[in-house]
Design a protein around this motif. Sequence first.
Motif, PDB file in Angstrom:
ATOM      1  N   PRO A 136       0.812  -1.226   0.000  1.00 42.06           N
ATOM      2  CA  PRO A 136       0.000   0.000   0.000  1.00 42.06           C
ATOM      3  C   PRO A 136       0.838   1.266   0.000  1.00 42.06           C
ATOM      4  O   PRO A 136       1.902   1.313   0.601  1.00 42.06           O
ATOM      5  N   SER A 137       0.333   2.266  -0.708  1.00 44.64           N
ATOM      6  CA  SER A 137       0.902   3.606  -0.549  1.00 44.64           C
ATOM      7  C   SER A 137      -0.227   4.517  -0.082  1.00 44.64           C
ATOM      8  O   SER A 137      -1.344   4.438  -0.578  1.00 44.64           O
ATOM      9  N   LEU A 138       0.074   5.339   0.910  1.00 44.55           N
ATOM     10  CA  LEU A 138      -0.968   6.119   1.576  1.00 44.55           C
ATOM     11  C   LEU A 138      -1.012   7.542   1.066  1.00 44.55           C
ATOM     12  O   LEU A 138       0.029   8.174   0.843  1.00 44.55           O
ATOM     13  N   ARG A 139      -2.246   8.067   0.841  1.00 49.42           N
ATOM     14  CA  ARG A 139      -2.428   9.486   0.521  1.00 49.42           C
ATOM     15  C   ARG A 139      -3.408  10.060   1.535  1.00 49.42           C
ATOM     16  O   ARG A 139      -4.399   9.422   1.859  1.00 49.42           O
ATOM     17  N   ARG A 140      -3.104  11.256   1.998  1.00 50.69           N
ATOM     18  CA  ARG A 140      -4.038  11.913   2.897  1.00 50.69           C
ATOM     19  C   ARG A 140      -4.815  12.947   2.097  1.00 50.69           C
ATOM     20  O   ARG A 140      -4.217  13.779   1.420  1.00 50.69           O
ATOM     21  N   VAL A 141      -6.117  12.872   2.152  1.00 46.92           N
ATOM     22  CA  VAL A 141      -6.939  13.800   1.371  1.00 46.92           C
ATOM     23  C   VAL A 141      -7.943  14.485   2.288  1.00 46.92           C
ATOM     24  O   VAL A 141      -8.282  13.969   3.355  1.00 46.92           O
ATOM     25  N   ALA A 142      -8.398  15.667   1.858  1.00 47.88           N
ATOM     26  CA  ALA A 142      -9.383  16.407   2.657  1.00 47.88           C
ATOM     27  C   ALA A 142     -10.728  16.305   1.970  1.00 47.88           C
ATOM     28  O   ALA A 142     -10.862  16.664   0.800  1.00 47.88           O
ATOM     29  N   MET A 143     -11.690  15.767   2.680  1.00 47.46           N
ATOM     30  CA  MET A 143     -13.032  15.677   2.112  1.00 47.46           C
ATOM     31  C   MET A 143     -13.818  16.907   2.538  1.00 47.46           C
ATOM     32  O   MET A 143     -13.761  17.314   3.692  1.00 47.46           O
ATOM     33  N   ALA A 144     -14.563  17.461   1.577  1.00 46.92           N
ATOM     34  CA  ALA A 144     -15.392  18.625   1.890  1.00 46.92           C
ATOM     35  C   ALA A 144     -16.805  18.165   2.220  1.00 46.92           C
ATOM     36  O   ALA A 144     -17.193  17.035   1.932  1.00 46.92           O
ATOM     37  N   ALA A 145     -17.569  19.074   2.800  1.00 51.68           N
ATOM     38  CA  ALA A 145     -18.946  18.744   3.165  1.00 51.68           C
ATOM     39  C   ALA A 145     -19.820  18.845   1.917  1.00 51.68           C
ATOM     40  O   ALA A 145     -20.571  19.798   1.724  1.00 51.68           O
ATOM     41  N   LEU A 146     -19.681  17.845   1.046  1.00 51.47           N
ATOM     42  CA  LEU A 146     -20.418  17.820  -0.218  1.00 51.47           C
ATOM     43  C   LEU A 146     -21.095  16.464  -0.368  1.00 51.47           C
ATOM     44  O   LEU A 146     -20.558  15.454   0.096  1.00 51.47           O
ATOM     45  N   PRO A 147     -22.228  16.429  -1.058  1.00 54.58           N
ATOM     46  CA  PRO A 147     -22.893  15.120  -1.255  1.00 54.58           C
ATOM     47  C   PRO A 147     -22.030  14.180  -2.091  1.00 54.58           C
ATOM     48  O   PRO A 147     -22.054  12.983  -1.902  1.00 54.58           O
ATOM     49  N   GLN A 148     -21.281  14.736  -3.049  1.00 54.27           N
ATOM     50  CA  GLN A 148     -20.390  13.885  -3.846  1.00 54.27           C
ATOM     51  C   GLN A 148     -19.108  14.629  -4.160  1.00 54.27           C
ATOM     52  O   GLN A 148     -19.118  15.816  -4.453  1.00 54.27           O
ATOM     53  N   GLN A 149     -18.018  13.893  -4.077  1.00 55.01           N
ATOM     54  CA  GLN A 149     -16.724  14.503  -4.363  1.00 55.01           C
ATOM     55  C   GLN A 149     -15.891  13.450  -5.090  1.00 55.01           C
ATOM     56  O   GLN A 149     -15.815  12.302  -4.640  1.00 55.01           O
ATOM     57  N   ASP A 150     -15.297  13.822  -6.239  1.00 51.00           N
ATOM     58  CA  ASP A 150     -14.436  12.884  -6.956  1.00 51.00           C
ATOM     59  C   ASP A 150     -12.983  13.245  -6.674  1.00 51.00           C
ATOM     60  O   ASP A 150     -12.564  14.382  -6.887  1.00 51.00           O
ATOM     61  N   LEU A 151     -12.244  12.250  -6.195  1.00 48.97           N
ATOM     62  CA  LEU A 151     -10.825  12.475  -5.926  1.00 48.97           C
ATOM     63  C   LEU A 151     -10.026  11.890  -7.088  1.00 48.97           C
ATOM     64  O   LEU A 151     -10.342  10.806  -7.569  1.00 48.97           O
ATOM     65  N   TYR A 152      -9.009  12.590  -7.531  1.00 50.17           N
ATOM     66  CA  TYR A 152      -8.121  12.080  -8.580  1.00 50.17           C
ATOM     67  C   TYR A 152      -6.741  11.883  -7.971  1.00 50.17           C
ATOM     68  O   TYR A 152      -6.123  12.833  -7.491  1.00 50.17           O
ATOM     69  N   PHE A 183     -10.211   2.793   1.454  1.00 50.78           N
ATOM     70  CA  PHE A 183     -10.614   4.069   2.055  1.00 50.78           C
ATOM     71  C   PHE A 183     -10.459   3.993   3.568  1.00 50.78           C
ATOM     72  O   PHE A 183     -10.934   3.047   4.200  1.00 50.78           O
ATOM     73  N   ASP A 184      -9.795   4.924   4.164  1.00 57.03           N
ATOM     74  CA  ASP A 184      -9.600   4.997   5.614  1.00 57.03           C
ATOM     75  C   ASP A 184      -9.095   3.660   6.184  1.00 57.03           C
ATOM     76  O   ASP A 184      -9.747   3.050   7.037  1.00 57.03           O
ATOM     77  N   PRO A 185      -7.933   3.193   5.700  1.00 60.77           N
ATOM     78  CA  PRO A 185      -7.478   1.857   6.113  1.00 60.77           C
ATOM     79  C   PRO A 185      -7.233   1.737   7.613  1.00 60.77           C
ATOM     80  O   PRO A 185      -7.376   0.654   8.173  1.00 60.77           O
ATOM     81  N   GLY A 186      -6.905   2.849   8.241  1.00 64.47           N
ATOM     82  CA  GLY A 186      -6.594   2.770   9.677  1.00 64.47           C
ATOM     83  C   GLY A 186      -7.806   2.941  10.574  1.00 64.47           C
ATOM     84  O   GLY A 186      -7.683   2.910  11.796  1.00 64.47           O
ATOM     85  N   GLY A 187      -8.994   3.148   9.998  1.00 67.20           N
ATOM     86  CA  GLY A 187     -10.187   3.314  10.820  1.00 67.20           C
ATOM     87  C   GLY A 187     -10.097   4.541  11.696  1.00 67.20           C
ATOM     88  O   GLY A 187     -10.319   4.477  12.901  1.00 67.20           O
ATOM     89  N   ALA A 188      -9.772   5.685  11.054  1.00 65.76           N
ATOM     90  CA  ALA A 188      -9.633   6.918  11.835  1.00 65.76           C
ATOM     91  C   ALA A 188     -10.914   7.729  11.861  1.00 65.76           C
ATOM     92  O   ALA A 188     -10.999   8.727  12.555  1.00 65.76           O
TER      93      ALA A 188
END
Length: 1013
Positions: A327-343, A355-360
Amino acid sequence: MTDRPDGRRTFHWRMEQPHSTYLVSVVIGEFSRLHDSWQGVPIDSYVPRALADRAPRAYGRTADAMDFLSRATGRPYPYAKYSQAAVYGFMWEGMENISATTETVDTLRDARAALDGTSDDLVVHELAHQWFGDLVTCRSWAHAWLNEGMATYFEALYQQHLARQGGAAGDDELAWKLDQSRVSYLREDRERYRRPLVTSRYVSPIRMFDAHTYDKGAWVLHMLHELVGEEGWWRGVRTYLARHAFGTVTSRDLESAFEDATGVDLGALFDQFVYRAGYPEIKLRWDFQAATGLVRLEVRQTQPLDGATGLFSFPVEVALLDGRGTPSLRRVAMAALPQQDLYLPCPVRPRTVVFDPGGALLKSLDFDKPAAEWVEQLRAPLPLPAQLDALRALAELGGDEAVAALGETLLHHRFFGARLVAAAALARIDTEPALQALRQGAGDADARVRAAVLTGFGAFPEQRELIAPLVRALEGDASYQARAAAAGSLGQFQDRRQEVTPPLLRALAQSSFLEAVPRAAIKALAELGAPEALPQALRLARYGSPQPGRADAMLALAILAGHGGHGGDDARRRTVRRTLEDYLDDPDFEVRLKVPEALAELGDPAAIPALRRSLRAEVQDEQRRPREEALRELQQQTAANPPSSQAQDERLRQLQRTNEVLEEQLRELREERAAGPAAASTLASGSAHSSGSGAAAASTTDGPDQAPVPVHIQIPPGRSAATVEVAFPGDSRSGGQASSSGAPGQVRRPLPAAAPAPTVAERRFVLTARSGQTMRIELHAPIENPGLVLSLLCPGDGHTGIGRHGALQGSVALPESGDYTILIRKTGSAPMPPATLQVELAGAPNRIAARPYTGTYFRPGGSRASIDVREMLGGTPAGGAGGAAAPATPEAMVGQTGREASKAVPGATGGAGAAAGTAGEAGARLAFSIAASEGALVSPDSLGPGTAHGTVTLRGGAGVYERAGCRLTLRFGRPGTGELHVDQAGDCGFGNAVTAGGDYRRTSLCAAPADAP
Ligand SMILES: [Zn+2]
């Protein structure tokens, strides 16, 4: 401690530190003490002497936990000593009283029970409260999570610490505890209710102590921990304790302590997860765009949005598994939106995206990926939460690939929690290969995994070859939980009932910690509908059977009554309902807590009146809630399944038949009375024989023209029970039984002179008892349907609630001291061999007997006004001590304003004997509420329209409520009569719906008319 010359001892304890009053406690009893210490702080654990050998198992780690907490928080244990006392009959697991925790004895495991779990969580939870709860106390119950979330989170942190002491990383242990909290919180949110973590809208404080407060509370702290990092977390904890030691806190105090200590803005976390409700429900999909070398991850938040729950913004980690599964980890910021596409840039297509492999993040997850990708996720070197997500997803998807991966996990995973979830997943897939994989786990070294495997076998009831290993486990596994799991699974083998019933019946006799095995066995027998189970369940449910199993036996009764199809066995259903209804006022707190659940399971709407009565009489909110829930469920069931017209016809026919019988009995009674003393003496003739262990008979001779002399039952010293014989000799009639001849509807009545023997005879037994004691009565008749009716009457002949349905047994906590009369009536002419009456008196230290005047009063006829009266403890208004009024002219205090009103009460004549007074009650302050309907009385906090409330001070049995233009006089009858007379002068503003004045009758103990609403 000082010894006094008279042999008594006085103990002094000075608590040097300031603390909240709810934390004060004194525990008195005969205990065995386990002594330990940490850096000079004495640690004493007190357990009942009979369980002394179990103390080290339960409390051996206390000093280590104190060391951990002192170091981690940077604040050594703050008090002079620490003790833990394990007590019987404690209604909770533990209570963090300051420097002196109280716990249930149920935490004192025997050696075999230690295979199934430890007391570590409880010990650490209560000890952590000494810092979080006692040293720093939530300012109001709205912020209860500051106490409970912290104590729950420290359970997880301590498990991590223990694993680290053993040389492991401890992350699995931490993650597993959090996983359990997440499951528990999500269940409460889905099945019961959703609320903000902080709220001041609660019916009573106890309702704040739910999975939101404990489990979501722990999760918020875990998310905070993840957000500020390891070092920031402990700096925040220390700042929080340093700032607020020996003080009170709100959630804002925690937030600013951590913000100041770390510089991290915590506004979003607290607004979303603390002050608002719910959690992100996340749906995910991903694809790979080869042309641009980008992974597109579509993240949707699907939680229903409303005023309490919104969209969430949060940082989160995403892992991409490369060609080698690394695995390679990326930290991303999710906004308060109904849908968000991450690239996410990625040179080649990853094997999968996690998604959220560490259960944070506290969330629910629905990731649309094929089984192969979940298998990749399971096998990758990722933290336990990612693997648990994969195991659960594979359980839903099924298929050979899933079964193989789950089987491998069950056999080889390092951590028991993962093996346990894999076993449950295989059972859920429920195919032949899944069973083969599941069976591989039957020999797991960890009892908890074996129990999960054995439970899983229950999903395959068509596989007869599983019966043998299940019976072997039931009778041979070292673990009680494994045995209980085997029993539960055997209960699924409906088609093999004959085969599995005998081992389950045998298991009822097994001794096990907290009755784990018999409890599981009786429920299994009930699931099977085994006819042998009914008498066993009745026996195990009875007062006096081992307490831990009684509630399960009641549930089993409810399940058993449901067998046999619609209307198949109305009589059994009725017996079970009445038995359960009697237990609604059982002396045991935990039993009372569970009875409503059994009644809801029974699903008989006929239980609604009993539940309503019980709800009205119940003052403890923790007992009110299950009653409210059961009522709601039964009412919903009734609304969903209105009785069919056929069932209604049948019910009507039954009622008509009952009515005919009752009319007949009434006519007989009237005729006997009309026939005068001669006939009455016949009715009274025949002595009640008294015999058996310890019953001293009083006079048993009846004079020729007096009522039957009651027999006094005396319980010998040192005993709590007595048995007497009840005989009805010589009452078989020599003919002339009216209903046996003559045309229907034209009943021929014999003349009184021609009917020397009565059709109704009665025996009275008197037992002197004290208020607060519990009386248990059981009448054993040697024949079925003996025509006996048993009632227990209070001093003054008010009804106790026992025998209202004609049941021959019951138990009740006695509301007043005096002579209680056990009235046994025999109807019908059939001869009857002597019956045995057993009575038992027990002290009930945990119950406060109802005061003579508290309870709900109803207008006996006509309008529906009711008055709810409660005593306000500790409240005597200013000047209330004065005014020793004569009963005939009671003085009144106006509780709400403190104004004194010394006036004669109007309408003192009539009413229910103010002259008798209620000696010793002068000065009691009562709260009353008047309602137009019973619905408005659900809670004193929820007064509806047409209701009013106020307080009065009782003088000589009467209280006056007064305000401008209105005076209301409440005049209580002699104790035990349950009578209340109300005079109203002027307009008290109760609305048109209520006319307060009139006569009332109390429905609670010692006054209940049989037809109380
Ligand atoms: Zn707690």
